[in-house]
Design an enzyme around this catalytic site. Structure first.
Site, PDB file in Angstrom:
ATOM      1  N   THR A   1       1.616  -4.193   4.299  1.00 44.06           N
ATOM      2  CA  THR A   1       1.434  -4.477   5.726  1.00 44.06           C
ATOM      3  C   THR A   1       0.940  -5.909   5.984  1.00 44.06           C
ATOM      4  O   THR A   1       1.128  -6.440   7.070  1.00 44.06           O
ATOM      5  CB  THR A   1       0.428  -3.496   6.361  1.00 44.06           C
ATOM      6  OG1 THR A   1      -0.826  -3.621   5.678  1.00 44.06           O
ATOM      7  CG2 THR A   1       0.928  -2.070   6.314  1.00 44.06           C
ATOM      8  N   ASP A   2       0.296  -6.527   4.977  1.00 48.54           N
ATOM      9  CA  ASP A   2      -0.401  -7.793   5.236  1.00 48.54           C
ATOM     10  C   ASP A   2       0.522  -8.921   5.704  1.00 48.54           C
ATOM     11  O   ASP A   2       0.181  -9.676   6.609  1.00 48.54           O
ATOM     12  CB  ASP A   2      -1.176  -8.234   3.991  1.00 48.54           C
ATOM     13  CG  ASP A   2      -2.399  -7.357   3.729  1.00 48.54           C
ATOM     14  OD1 ASP A   2      -2.773  -6.581   4.637  1.00 48.54           O
ATOM     15  OD2 ASP A   2      -2.979  -7.448   2.638  1.00 48.54           O
TER      16      ASP A   2
ATOM     17  N   THR B   1       0.823  -1.214   0.000  1.00 49.27           N
ATOM     18  CA  THR B   1       0.000   0.000   0.000  1.00 49.27           C
ATOM     19  C   THR B   1       0.852   1.257   0.000  1.00 49.27           C
ATOM     20  O   THR B   1       0.446   2.295  -0.515  1.00 49.27           O
ATOM     21  CB  THR B   1      -0.941  -0.030   1.220  1.00 49.27           C
ATOM     22  OG1 THR B   1      -1.849  -1.106   1.034  1.00 49.27           O
ATOM     23  CG2 THR B   1      -1.718   1.261   1.378  1.00 49.27           C
TER      24      THR B   1
HETATM   25  N1  ASP Z   1      -2.707  -5.470   0.780  1.00 49.68           N
HETATM   26  C1  ASP Z   1      -1.651  -4.515   1.086  1.00 49.68           C
HETATM   27  C2  ASP Z   1      -0.330  -5.249   1.100  1.00 49.68           C
HETATM   28  O1  ASP Z   1      -0.069  -5.943   2.044  1.00 49.68           O
HETATM   29  C3  ASP Z   1      -1.932  -3.881   2.383  1.00 49.68           C
HETATM   30  C4  ASP Z   1      -0.943  -2.858   2.840  1.00 49.68           C
HETATM   31  O2  ASP Z   1       0.176  -2.760   2.381  1.00 49.68           O
HETATM   32  O3  ASP Z   1      -1.289  -2.126   3.795  1.00 49.68           O
HETATM   33  O4  ASP Z   1       0.417  -5.171   0.155  1.00 49.68           O
END
Ligand code: ASP
Length: 330
Positions: free
Chosen positions: A97-98, A17
């Site tokens: 973040t995932d 993200t």
């Molecule tokens: N779906 C995204 C990822 O993990 C979520 C994020 O980065 O916050 O790439």
């Protein structure tokens, strides 16, 4: 300003993200992750030039939900190569973040250098009002450029906090303070250029870790226990040739009786079984809520199921005999 004496930090971008883009600045949930290149991410933070000299590489452009072990191998190998260079003082990895917590722990166990390695990410895409990525990136580079960050293993700089890769976990689907280190707390803080550590890391990591990155990853999967859990998934995994199963158990790693029987059968067929908890904090005690001695299972301690899977894969890949020793140590 004479910048030639600033630390040289490699920024390795993988997507997420932090590199996300939406057509509308008010959108923080409907966007595409991993589409903005590393040069654009860096251009958005002119202050980086006062903190470090940056060497940038685009390692991948993915939504981290799609992280793979092949990419882990490539990333860990590249981090090790860069840190072996005299002209690189630290590494920052931008990530989604995932699965950030899994990649961070993988690097914590397989990077072989004391120089700082810092992961960061964002909860809001780069196009959003109040995007959190630029400040998180500046703070991550600030931590990586700090001598105080050396020797502490892989760190996660997020929302002004510094976490240990082993302990940190994502705890919110949307909040900008999504990361926590349950039970142990943050290692320190980074704000306005100041890096402050308040505690240290006692478990082995990086150069003291017995594990190295591999390109032969054993199949290790995660199952959960819940009301009326059946044995279907465990039996299917055993039939598929799984080498290890991590159970996200109820409470202190307890498991439904049906699941327990299936796992006992799996152990008899040579599958390694590790008990973690689905609760999100606390530890899973050996011979606590289940009899590990009788079952032939291992307790994960304070590792969550996703991190326990990382450790189990590395331990199986390196032929560790006493898995409980490894879970007690790392
Ligand atoms: N779906 C995204 C990822 O993990 C979520 C994020 O980065 O916050 O790439």
């Amino acid at each position: 300003m004479n910048t030639s004496s600033l630390p040289r930090i490699a920024v390795l971008a993988t997507g997420g993200t932090i590199a996300g883009s939406a057509g509308d600045a008010s959108k923080t949930a409907g966007y595409k992750a991993g589409v903005v290149g590393v040069d654009k991410l860096l251009d958005a933070v002119p202050a980086l030039g006062t903190v470090a000299r940056i060497h940038a590489e685009q390692i991948a452009s993915i939504d981290s939900k799609d992280m793979s072990v092949a990419l882990w191998t490539a990333l860990a190998s590249r981090v090790n190569e860069l840190l072996a260079q005299d002209d690189i003082d630290g590494v920052v990895v931008t990530h989604g973040t995932d699965t950030l917590e899994e990649t961070a722990y993988l690097l914590h166990l397989t990077v072989k250098h004391a120089k700082p390695v810092v992961l960061t990410a964002a909860m809001r895409p780069s196009t959003a009002l109040s995007a959190d990525g630029p400040l998180n990136l500046l703070n991550a580079v600030t931590v990586a450029a700090s001598k105080d960050a050396a020797g502490k293993g892989v760190l996660v700089a997020f929302n002004n906090q510094i976490h240990c890769a082993r302990d940190v976990t994502k705890t919110s689907t949307y909040a900008v303070d999504a990361f926590r280190s349950p039970e142990t707390g943050v290692l320190g803080f980074v704000q306005d250029g100041r890096v402050e550590f308040q505690r240290t890391v006692v478990r082995p990591h990086t150069a003291a870790s017995e594990f190295s990155v591999t390109d032969e990853w054993p199949m290790v999967e995660i199952v959960a226990s819940y009301a009326d859990a059946s044995r279907v998934m465990v039996d299917a995994l055993v039939a598929a040739g799984v080498r290890g199963i991590v159970v996200a158990g109820t409470g202190n790693g307890s498991m439904h009786a049906t699941l327990t029987q299936a796992l006992a059968d799996a152990v008899r067929q040579g599958v390694a079984v590790v008990r973690a908890s689905r609760v999100g904090s606390g530890h899973v005690m050996r011979n606590g809520a289940a009899n590990d001695d009788a079952l032939g299972s291992v307790s994960a301690g304070t590792l969550n199921a996703y991190k326990a899977r990382v450790l189990l894969m590395l331990a199986l890949a390196s032929g560790v005999g006493d898995l409980q020793r490894v879970f007690d140590a790392y």
